[in-house]
Design a protein around this motif. Structure first.
Motif, PDB file in Angstrom:
ATOM      1  N   ASN A 278       0.743  -1.271   0.113  1.00 42.99           N
ATOM      2  CA  ASN A 278      -0.727  -0.403   0.027  1.00 42.99           C
ATOM      3  C   ASN A 278       1.055   1.498  -0.187  1.00 42.99           C
ATOM      4  N   GLN A 279       2.001   1.113   0.276  1.00 43.15           N
ATOM      5  CA  GLN A 279       3.393   2.155  -0.325  1.00 43.15           C
ATOM      6  C   GLN A 279       3.607   2.329  -1.826  1.00 43.15           C
ATOM      7  N   ASN A 280       4.343   3.493  -1.416  1.00 43.86           N
ATOM      8  CA  ASN A 280       5.142   3.939  -3.055  1.00 43.86           C
ATOM      9  C   ASN A 280       5.999   3.642  -2.537  1.00 43.86           C
ATOM     10  N   VAL A 281       6.770   2.134  -3.124  1.00 48.56           N
ATOM     11  CA  VAL A 281       7.391   1.379  -3.852  1.00 48.56           C
ATOM     12  C   VAL A 281       8.011   1.105  -4.535  1.00 48.56           C
ATOM     13  N   GLN A 282       9.123   1.659  -5.087  1.00 47.35           N
ATOM     14  CA  GLN A 282       9.708   1.948  -6.735  1.00 47.35           C
ATOM     15  C   GLN A 282      11.433   0.888  -6.197  1.00 47.35           C
TER      16      GLN A 282
ATOM     17  N   PHE B 277      17.489  -1.709  -5.721  1.00 48.35           N
ATOM     18  CA  PHE B 277      18.051  -0.569  -4.969  1.00 48.35           C
ATOM     19  C   PHE B 277      16.106   0.741  -4.771  1.00 48.35           C
ATOM     20  N   LEU B 278      15.969   0.140  -3.850  1.00 45.13           N
ATOM     21  CA  LEU B 278      14.562   1.625  -3.432  1.00 45.13           C
ATOM     22  C   LEU B 278      14.725   2.632  -2.781  1.00 45.13           C
ATOM     23  N   THR B 279      13.450   2.604  -3.601  1.00 44.85           N
ATOM     24  CA  THR B 279      13.181   4.039  -3.965  1.00 44.85           C
ATOM     25  C   THR B 279      11.537   4.416  -3.812  1.00 44.85           C
ATOM     26  N   GLY B 280      10.903   5.473  -3.288  1.00 46.06           N
ATOM     27  CA  GLY B 280      10.099   6.005  -2.824  1.00 46.06           C
ATOM     28  C   GLY B 280       9.699   6.597  -2.027  1.00 46.06           C
ATOM     29  N   ILE B 281       8.486   6.093  -0.909  1.00 40.36           N
ATOM     30  CA  ILE B 281       7.937   7.142  -0.186  1.00 40.36           C
ATOM     31  C   ILE B 281       7.398   6.288   0.597  1.00 40.36           C
ATOM     32  N   VAL B 282       7.556   5.790   1.965  1.00 39.77           N
ATOM     33  CA  VAL B 282       6.487   5.513   3.354  1.00 39.77           C
ATOM     34  C   VAL B 282       6.205   5.767   4.122  1.00 39.77           C
ATOM     35  N   SER B 283       4.786   5.217   5.431  1.00 33.02           N
ATOM     36  CA  SER B 283       4.654   6.592   5.827  1.00 33.02           C
ATOM     37  C   SER B 283       5.491   6.067   6.865  1.00 33.02           C
TER      38      SER B 283
ATOM     39  N   ALA C 180       9.986  -3.352   4.592  1.00 35.05           N
ATOM     40  CA  ALA C 180      10.196  -3.419   3.408  1.00 35.05           C
ATOM     41  C   ALA C 180      12.025  -4.393   2.480  1.00 35.05           C
ATOM     42  N   GLN C 181      13.284  -2.955   3.056  1.00 33.27           N
ATOM     43  CA  GLN C 181      14.360  -3.457   3.332  1.00 33.27           C
ATOM     44  C   GLN C 181      14.855  -5.020   3.360  1.00 33.27           C
TER      45      GLN C 181
ATOM     46  N   VAL D 292      10.702   8.578   4.574  1.00 37.14           N
ATOM     47  CA  VAL D 292       9.726   7.832   5.179  1.00 37.14           C
ATOM     48  C   VAL D 292       9.055   9.334   5.279  1.00 37.14           C
ATOM     49  N   GLU D 293       7.664   9.471   5.338  1.00 39.86           N
ATOM     50  CA  GLU D 293       6.870  10.860   5.010  1.00 39.86           C
ATOM     51  C   GLU D 293       5.744   9.891   6.151  1.00 39.86           C
TER      52      GLU D 293
END
Length: 105
Positions: A46-50, A59-65, A73-74, A92-93
């Motif tokens: 449900n997060q913004n993970v690319q 390489f993980l990028t994006g925004i998580v809560s 994720a890691q 993290v936001e």
């Protein structure tokens, strides 16, 4: 003798194509496994993970809560067979509800 050389050179070309095909299949399979690891956890899905894969490094990028989701994720990706290293560049936001302090009434 000439035919032997030609056949030998053709066999090298054939082997080269085969090794490239095997490398592509491995990269594709690794990508599918990483995608599955990210999508099977409801917290991560449900997060913004690319992700991007380069030479068995993810390489993980994006925004998580939360930092918990970032770590989850890691850990999920690092457990995938074939992943050599994970570079966690997730930001993290906290969502609005998580950022607000609890009010006391």
């Amino acid at each position: 003798m000439y035919k032997d050389r030609v056949n030998f050179l053709r066999s090298l070309k054939y082997r080269s194509i085969m090794s490239q095909h095997i490398a592509f299949d491995h990269a594709h399979q690794l990508s599918e496994l990483v995608k599955h690891a990210i999508s099977t956890s409801s917290l991560i899905a449900n997060q913004n993970v690319q992700y991007k894969i380069e030479q068995e490094q993810v390489f993980l990028t994006g925004i998580v809560s939360s930092y918990y989701v970032k770590q989850l994720a890691q850990e999920s990706v690092s457990r995938v067979d074939g992943v050599r290293q994970v570079h966690n560049r997730l930001t993290v936001e906290p969502t609005q509800n998580e950022a607000e302090p609890l009010s006391s009434h």
